[in-house]
Scaffold this motif. Structure first.
Motif, PDB file in Angstrom:
ATOM      1  N   UNK A   1      -1.322  -1.553   7.112  1.00  0.00           N
ATOM      2  CA  UNK A   1      -0.070  -0.821   7.173  1.00  0.00           C
ATOM      3  C   UNK A   1       0.306  -0.240   5.826  1.00  0.00           C
ATOM      4  N   UNK A   2       0.857   0.952   5.857  1.00  0.00           N
ATOM      5  CA  UNK A   2       1.321   1.607   4.637  1.00  0.00           C
ATOM      6  C   UNK A   2       2.756   1.187   4.389  1.00  0.00           C
ATOM      7  N   UNK A   3       2.993   0.540   3.256  1.00  0.00           N
ATOM      8  CA  UNK A   3       4.324   0.067   2.929  1.00  0.00           C
ATOM      9  C   UNK A   3       5.221   1.129   2.341  1.00  0.00           C
ATOM     10  N   UNK A   4       4.604   2.160   1.757  1.00  0.00           N
ATOM     11  CA  UNK A   4       5.408   3.228   1.162  1.00  0.00           C
ATOM     12  C   UNK A   4       4.694   4.555   1.319  1.00  0.00           C
ATOM     13  N   UNK A   5       5.328   5.497   1.975  1.00  0.00           N
ATOM     14  CA  UNK A   5       4.814   6.858   2.087  1.00  0.00           C
ATOM     15  C   UNK A   5       5.336   7.673   0.918  1.00  0.00           C
ATOM     16  N   UNK A   6       4.430   8.340   0.228  1.00  0.00           N
ATOM     17  CA  UNK A   6       4.772   9.026  -1.018  1.00  0.00           C
ATOM     18  C   UNK A   6       4.988  10.520  -0.797  1.00  0.00           C
TER      19      UNK A   6
ATOM     20  N   UNK B   1       0.848  -1.187   0.000  1.00  0.00           N
ATOM     21  CA  UNK B   1       0.000   0.000   0.000  1.00  0.00           C
ATOM     22  C   UNK B   1       0.885   1.239   0.000  1.00  0.00           C
ATOM     23  N   UNK B   2       0.587   2.168  -0.897  1.00  0.00           N
ATOM     24  CA  UNK B   2       1.332   3.423  -1.005  1.00  0.00           C
ATOM     25  C   UNK B   2       0.366   4.587  -0.863  1.00  0.00           C
ATOM     26  N   UNK B   3       0.720   5.555   0.007  1.00  0.00           N
ATOM     27  CA  UNK B   3      -0.156   6.682   0.329  1.00  0.00           C
ATOM     28  C   UNK B   3       0.715   7.926   0.491  1.00  0.00           C
TER      29      UNK B   3
END
Length: 235
Positions: A115-120, A98-100
């Protein structure tokens, strides 16, 4: 018939086939959201833009793009509930990352327990198979709203070749007829209008295709003549 981008809740998806990528657009309810599945034609890698609702239909869309139900990433364009209602179910089935946008990441996790795997962040690059997509932060609708930018490859090899057409997945930050809802907050509107103007209209040409979070597609060329009108009305 070719791709139109005209989809309705309960109706079929629309399919656009480009040299490197297949784009599938599906409308899901109850809020008539658009979800977009991008499938790398060389590797089969897949990215979904907004697991908005109807997880069974989204899972079916993923299987259409990849018989093995491969889903590498879900990009959530922003934290609003109508864009994340199917996120937990789809991630449980596919194991997708998940990317947000970083300012919205904690809110998405609280709402979905995913859980967010990648913060953008603005200027980030996402690589999915052989596809490269740029992250464009568009603050205002929410603090962490993001768009994704994909550019088709050049066909000409001679010096001075023109880059391929761009495609923007804009969530709720840009629609036909204006920018996203900022709840009549002048500060939020000014921020979103500035980001949309400087980071989209100033960077991409009129042929750029826009895939919004709700409703019909548009192009930057269609919307560009109305920018001053949007600024003057304040929404």
């Amino acid at each position: 018939m070719g791709y139109t981008g005209d989809v309705t809740v309960g109706g079929p998806r629309d399919l656009r086939v480009l040299d490197e990528v297949e784009v599938r657009k599906l409308a899901v309810g109850p809020s008539d959201n658009n979800a977009y599945l991008l499938t790398c034609r060389r590797s089969g890698a897949q990215l979904l833009v907004d697991a908005a609702a109807e997880p069974d239909r989204l899972a079916e869309l993923v299987r259409e793009g990849s018989p093995s139900a491969r889903l590498d990433m879900v990009v959530t364009t922003h934290r609003h509930r109508d864009h994340i209602a199917a996120l937990a179910s789809l991630v449980a089935v596919t194991g997708a990352t998940v990317a947000v946008g970083e300012p919205d990441a904690d809110a998405v996790t609280r709402a979905t327990e995913v859980g967010v795997g990648r913060s953008l962040h603005d200027g980030d690059t996402l690589v999915v198979g052989h596809l490269t997509l740029g992250v464009v932060a568009l603050r205002g609708h929410t603090p962490g709203s993001v768009a994704l930018a994909y550019r088709e490859p050049e066909h000409a090899t001679a010096p001075g070749a023109v880059p391929g057409r761009a495609h923007l997945f804009t969530g709720d930050s840009l629609f036909p007829g204006g920018v996203g809802n900022t709840e009549q907050d002048p500060g939020r509107f000014a921020l979103l209008y500035a980001d949309v103007t400087e980071r989209l209209f100033d960077r991409f040409d009129d042929a750029t295709w826009v895939y919004p979070g709700h409703g019909a597609d548009t192009t930057l060329g269609t919307e560009r003549p109305h920018l001053e009108e949007w600024r003057a009305r304040g929404w």
